[in-house]
Scaffold this active site. Sequence first.
Site, short mmCIF file in Angstrom:
data_model
loop_
_atom_site.label_atom_id
_atom_site.label_comp_id
_atom_site.label_asym_id
_atom_site.label_seq_id
_atom_site.Cartn_x
_atom_site.Cartn_y
_atom_site.Cartn_z
N LYS A 22 65.06 -47.30 -18.54
CA LYS A 22 64.33 -48.06 -19.55
C LYS A 22 65.13 -49.27 -20.00
CE LYS A 22 64.38 -46.66 -24.04
NZ LYS A 22 64.82 -47.72 -24.95
N ASN A 23 66.38 -49.03 -20.41
CA ASN A 23 67.15 -50.13 -21.00
C ASN A 23 67.50 -51.21 -19.99
OD1 ASN A 23 66.96 -48.94 -23.46
ND2 ASN A 23 69.07 -48.19 -23.54
N CYS A 118 65.71 -50.82 -38.63
CA CYS A 118 65.48 -49.84 -37.59
C CYS A 118 65.96 -48.51 -38.13
CB CYS A 118 66.26 -50.24 -36.35
SG CYS A 118 66.31 -48.96 -35.11
N ARG A 123 71.57 -52.88 -37.32
CA ARG A 123 71.43 -53.59 -36.06
C ARG A 123 71.19 -55.09 -36.22
NH1 ARG A 123 67.85 -49.88 -32.13
NH2 ARG A 123 69.49 -50.14 -30.62
N ASP A 308 73.43 -42.80 -27.14
CA ASP A 308 72.07 -42.37 -26.81
C ASP A 308 72.00 -40.92 -26.30
OD1 ASP A 308 71.09 -44.80 -27.60
OD2 ASP A 308 70.68 -45.56 -25.59
N ARG A 400 58.16 -43.61 -25.68
CA ARG A 400 58.88 -44.88 -25.53
C ARG A 400 59.96 -44.75 -24.46
NH1 ARG A 400 61.74 -46.83 -30.50
NH2 ARG A 400 62.34 -48.25 -28.87
C1 UD1 Z 1 71.41 -51.03 -26.58
C2 UD1 Z 1 70.43 -49.98 -26.10
C3 UD1 Z 1 70.44 -48.79 -27.05
C4 UD1 Z 1 71.84 -48.24 -27.21
C5 UD1 Z 1 72.81 -49.36 -27.61
C6 UD1 Z 1 74.26 -48.91 -27.65
C7 UD1 Z 1 68.74 -51.35 -25.03
C8 UD1 Z 1 67.35 -51.83 -25.03
N1 UD1 Z 1 69.10 -50.58 -26.06
O1 UD1 Z 1 70.94 -51.47 -27.84
O2 UD1 Z 1 69.59 -47.78 -26.49
O3 UD1 Z 1 71.86 -47.25 -28.21
O4 UD1 Z 1 72.71 -50.45 -26.66
O5 UD1 Z 1 74.64 -48.39 -26.42
O6 UD1 Z 1 69.50 -51.60 -24.11
N2 UD1 Z 1 75.62 -55.27 -33.51
C9 UD1 Z 1 76.05 -56.21 -34.39
N3 UD1 Z 1 75.67 -57.52 -34.21
C10 UD1 Z 1 74.89 -57.90 -33.16
C11 UD1 Z 1 74.45 -56.92 -32.23
C12 UD1 Z 1 74.84 -55.60 -32.44
O7 UD1 Z 1 76.77 -55.90 -35.35
O8 UD1 Z 1 74.59 -59.10 -33.04
C13 UD1 Z 1 75.99 -53.85 -33.71
C14 UD1 Z 1 74.77 -52.98 -33.95
O9 UD1 Z 1 74.38 -52.99 -35.29
C15 UD1 Z 1 75.25 -51.62 -33.52
C16 UD1 Z 1 76.23 -51.94 -32.39
O10 UD1 Z 1 76.55 -53.32 -32.54
O11 UD1 Z 1 75.93 -50.98 -34.55
C17 UD1 Z 1 75.68 -51.68 -31.00
O12 UD1 Z 1 74.59 -52.52 -30.76
P1 UD1 Z 1 74.25 -53.10 -29.33
O13 UD1 Z 1 75.29 -52.73 -28.32
O14 UD1 Z 1 73.89 -54.52 -29.49
O15 UD1 Z 1 72.94 -52.27 -28.99
P2 UD1 Z 1 71.53 -52.80 -28.51
O16 UD1 Z 1 71.73 -53.83 -27.44
O17 UD1 Z 1 70.67 -53.11 -29.66
#
Ligand code: UD1
Length: 422
Positions: A22-23, A118, A123, A308, A400
């Site tokens: 999915k991701n 969320c 996030r 996850d 999902r």
């Molecule tokens: C992706 C995955 C999700 C998984 C996560 C961590 C997808 C669609 N989703 O989510 O299933 O749980 O990776 O492995 O691929 N953060 C910030 N600033 C930012 C972006 C992120 O502080 O600009 C923080 C977030 O709040 C969170 C952490 O970084 O605490 C991890 O987020 P991130 O690695 O970005 O996860 P996603 O890409 O949203």
Amino acid sequence: MDSILVRGNGALSGEIPIAGAKNACLTLMPATLLSEEPLTLTNAPRLSDIKTMSTLLRSLGAEVVSLQDGGVLAMSSHDLTSTWADYDIVRKMRASNLVLGPLLARMGHAEVSLPGGCAIGARPMDLHIHGLEALGAEIELKDGYLLAKAPKGLKGAEIALRFASVGATENIVMAAALARGTTVLTNAAREPEIVDLVKCLRQMGAQIQGEGTERIEIQGVDRLHGATHEVVADRIELGTYMLAPAIAGGEVECIGGRLDLLGAFVEKLDEAGVAVEQTNRGVKVSRKNGRVKAVDVTTAVFPGFPTDLQAQMMALMCTAEGVSELHETIFENRFMHAPELVRMGADIEVHGGTATVTGVKKLKGAPVMATDLRASVSLILAAMAAEGETRVARVYHLDRGYEQLEKKLMGVGAEIERISGE
Ligand code: UD1
């Protein structure tokens, strides 16, 4: 709203096919926006999140044709008509923000709604924004939308991420693929989904090295062309189904599974006393004698223990021998499954980012509520080894991320059925 009824039914046996990730698919689909030529994805999972991304891409003027019952996605962004990613779609799924980098790079501007709150934490998007600004974008926040433009085009830069965010790495890599000059991204995320994205971009003509390491180098090119790419296997679906025989007992082979995608998760299963083996068809998992041992788990970026899979691992620890501590370091509010597992007789105490689980001999069926995607599936896994019947309400989260969940689990002997509309 549908609910799922599970009756503990003893040991499992048989095979479960593992779908495309999915991701990975959710970042590969927006990559179509980078090129005028068609991008086709094979091994796409049949999930509602994929439908949401299709809706978003179509709203931008892309064509997305779902073939073979959704297993193949034929996309074309020849005639994009909009750069506006509307709140109504984005709020349903955070991964919608992955259109930002590609739209900016191809169209010179993009207006993307912030995803909003969320259930599992704040996030934010600061890392995405800083990275794209370093490439020359001007970004402002107005009325809940990120208004991004690159009047002089994007230009390669050196970007060091404060945290190895998966989404920020993906957005920056896609944008840099069409920027002028070289971008060096350090502290990049190393997740297999990023490796898969880069493989696809390279087939489209991008020049990128270092994926799967913390330093990714991208030489921008003027244009990208079409490609056909097979989506990598879903390591989270794999890990989830590996836990099914670990929890309920028995032996299951996950067809198409790859242990190299799972990092520290495999070591933890081994430590707990679950037998895991890579076969030439996939991954075989068995637990035949007695309870598993309690192990401590700390979630981390890849190749650490995936956040996850934390909820599903907690379901295993509920009936382990001894006390385990689970530390959640990626998301601040990701223990919503704990009170639901407690309803089933588990002994769990949560203090901030740590959950202490004292294993009990047996869980008991109870009515429980699914709160997010991975939390929902952890309840189903726990229910498979519980005494009596468990009804998991609000299961729309499951659709999902898990394709044909009931069918796959019934195929290995689980007693599980969906009750519609209750
Ligand atoms: C992706 C995955 C999700 C998984 C996560 C961590 C997808 C669609 N989703 O989510 O299933 O749980 O990776 O492995 O691929 N953060 C910030 N600033 C930012 C972006 C992120 O502080 O600009 C923080 C977030 O709040 C969170 C952490 O970084 O605490 C991890 O987020 P991130 O690695 O970005 O996860 P996603 O890409 O949203």
